[in-house]
Design an enzyme around this catalytic site. Structure first.
Site, short mmCIF file in Angstrom:
data_model
loop_
_atom_site.label_atom_id
_atom_site.label_comp_id
_atom_site.label_asym_id
_atom_site.label_seq_id
_atom_site.Cartn_x
_atom_site.Cartn_y
_atom_site.Cartn_z
N ASP A 75 0.85 -1.23 -0.01
CA ASP A 75 -0.11 -0.01 0.06
C ASP A 75 0.94 1.19 0.06
O ASP A 75 1.60 1.34 0.81
CB ASP A 75 -1.01 0.11 1.21
N THR A 76 0.78 2.39 -0.69
CA THR A 76 1.43 3.37 -0.87
C THR A 76 0.36 4.71 -0.37
O THR A 76 -0.64 4.60 -1.05
CB THR A 76 2.03 3.69 -2.35
#
Length: 195
Positions: A75-76
């Site tokens: 996840d960014t």
């Protein structure tokens, strides 16, 4: 461990950028199965714990579907201070994100989780800092018109036109794009999936 002994590697992400980044280090997942979870931040949740939680939840969800396989998720998150910027889904949101980041530093937090074949979860978090130039209205208009921002955290993609608007960055370019390759390789090595 030979390829025939290695557990299947499932990428819990629909992101073509993550697949491309894995390919850069010679990794091709055996399957891609995106995790569909509620990505809403919890009340008062800070950016780093949020990114780590979402990556872990994605991995856990997909791991339940593939017993004995290794699951890689990520996840960014783009954050200005304590504020988590959304994935831009419309032009208004993209403009708001770009105006907020104009002329200031922001953090890009890229969390990854690897659940190995025995169900053990390993986690890493990469933090990068990015500085946009002071953006003029016509630059924001041109970037929004490109459509490149759609679905991107913070409303931009480093691997595209936004690269010409960035004056400075510190950290991992691959993490800013969506998968920190140094940390990913370390997790895959620790789990015995690569040497």
């Amino acid at each position: 461990m030979s390829a025939s002994q290695r557990p299947r590697l499932i990428l819990a992400s629909a992101s073509p950028r993550r697949r491309d980044l894995l390919a850069q280090i010679g990794i091709v997942p055996d399957a891609v199965d995106p995790a569909d979870i509620d990505e809403s931040p919890l009340k008062g949740e800070l950016p780093a714990p949020y990114a780590a939680r979402i990556a872990a939840e994605k991995a856990a969800l997909v791991a339940a579907r593939y017993p004995g396989a290794a699951i890689l998720s990520g996840d960014t998150v783009v954050a200005v201070g304590r504020r988590i910027l959304p994935k831009a889904e419309d032009e208004k949101m993209a403009r708001e994100c770009l105006k907020l980041m104009s002329g200031r530093r922001h953090k890009v937090l890229s969390a990854i989780t690897l659940v190995d074949a025995d169900g053990k979860a390993r986690h890493r978090l990469s933090t990068s800092i990015v500085l946009f130039k002071q953006l003029h209205a016509d630059e924001i208009d041109a970037y929004v018109a490109s459509g490149e921002w759609h679905g991107k955290a913070g409303g931009y993609a480093l691997q595209g036109r936004a690269a010409s608007l960035i004056t400075w960055m510190s950290g991992s370019p691959s993490a800013i794009i969506g998968l920190p390759l140094f940390e990913t390789r370390a997790l895959l090595t620790a789990a015995g999936l690569i040497s």
